[in-house]
Write a protein that holds these residues in place. Sequence first.
Motif, PDB file in Angstrom:
ATOM      1  N   LEU A  95      60.314  72.125  34.880  1.00 25.66           N
ATOM      2  CA  LEU A  95      59.718  72.782  33.712  1.00 25.66           C
ATOM      3  C   LEU A  95      58.422  73.481  34.083  1.00 25.66           C
ATOM      4  O   LEU A  95      58.138  74.594  33.638  1.00 25.66           O
ATOM      5  N   TYR A 102      66.280  72.424  30.081  1.00 24.88           N
ATOM      6  CA  TYR A 102      66.847  71.403  30.961  1.00 24.88           C
ATOM      7  C   TYR A 102      67.959  70.693  30.199  1.00 24.88           C
ATOM      8  O   TYR A 102      67.739  70.136  29.132  1.00 24.88           O
ATOM      9  N   ARG A 124      62.554  77.626  24.130  1.00 26.99           N
ATOM     10  CA  ARG A 124      62.810  76.672  25.204  1.00 26.99           C
ATOM     11  C   ARG A 124      63.789  75.620  24.689  1.00 26.99           C
ATOM     12  O   ARG A 124      63.917  75.415  23.487  1.00 26.99           O
ATOM     13  N   LEU A 126      65.058  71.538  25.539  1.00 27.72           N
ATOM     14  CA  LEU A 126      64.986  70.282  26.272  1.00 27.72           C
ATOM     15  C   LEU A 126      66.009  69.340  25.662  1.00 27.72           C
ATOM     16  O   LEU A 126      65.958  69.057  24.460  1.00 27.72           O
ATOM     17  N   ALA A 131      64.332  63.712  26.334  1.00 33.76           N
ATOM     18  CA  ALA A 131      63.041  63.954  25.692  1.00 33.76           C
ATOM     19  C   ALA A 131      62.088  62.780  25.909  1.00 33.76           C
ATOM     20  O   ALA A 131      60.913  62.961  26.246  1.00 33.76           O
ATOM     21  N   VAL A 134      60.682  62.716  29.448  1.00 27.87           N
ATOM     22  CA  VAL A 134      59.607  63.679  29.653  1.00 27.87           C
ATOM     23  C   VAL A 134      58.313  63.189  28.997  1.00 27.87           C
ATOM     24  O   VAL A 134      57.227  63.278  29.582  1.00 27.87           O
ATOM     25  N   GLY A 169      62.638  67.870  21.333  1.00 26.98           N
ATOM     26  CA  GLY A 169      63.806  68.626  21.761  1.00 26.98           C
ATOM     27  C   GLY A 169      64.618  69.235  20.643  1.00 26.98           C
ATOM     28  O   GLY A 169      65.728  69.707  20.875  1.00 26.98           O
ATOM     29  N   VAL A 202      57.561  74.101  27.528  1.00 27.24           N
ATOM     30  CA  VAL A 202      57.857  72.783  26.978  1.00 27.24           C
ATOM     31  C   VAL A 202      56.994  71.707  27.625  1.00 27.24           C
ATOM     32  O   VAL A 202      56.430  70.840  26.949  1.00 27.24           O
TER      33      VAL A 202
END
Length: 219
Positions: A95, A102, A124, A126, A131, A134, A169, A202
């Motif tokens: 990222l 992703y 973006r 995710l 989530a 991250v 996300g 993100v």
Amino acid sequence: MICKLLLVDDHSLIRAGVRALVSDIPGYAVVGEASDGNQLLEMVRCLDPDIVLLDLSMRDTGGLEALGRLQAARMRSKVLILSMHTDPDMIMQALEMGAHGYLLKDTTAVELEQALDALRGNERYLSPAIAHTVINQALIRVQGNKPAADDNHKLTARQLEILRLIVRGKSTREIANGLGLSVKTVETHRSQIMKRLQIFDVAGLVLFAVRERIISLDD
């Protein structure tokens, strides 16, 4: 207008599977395939794809190295990582290196379409499945930092609410449906959030949300 896709994965069966999924999504077409990161720049220059679906684990030139080359060349193509890896360091690195989204390889056709639509709409994406991974990685990075005061957010209550959903996300349409707003209103809020914070990716939004204690793993 058809959105052009380039598949980059060293497994022919994976490429065939993704191509089959894409064939059922209106408005998208696979215009090329590459089995190695070394082929990426040349094929992007020749085919000018709108979105590159890029695997991270490939022989010879890996996905992260290929992503770095693509960003260094300042190509216009957006990059959607399609990987089996859930390693938080790898996700954050992708990222931070400029990936626009992703997605895990065990994704559904519905989520693939959501991700493609997000990137096509200059958003973006995710995957909700990673989530928390991250967010947890972001928590580790900012652990021990003194929380900033609420007035440093520079965001309204509604914008903070939308930021939390973005970080988790959620797509623009999901946010709009959940809050009873129009898609256009959510898009306006998203744009204002990024402009006020001067954060346009993100990973950066996640780090900000965690650092400012806007979101946590238990939120």
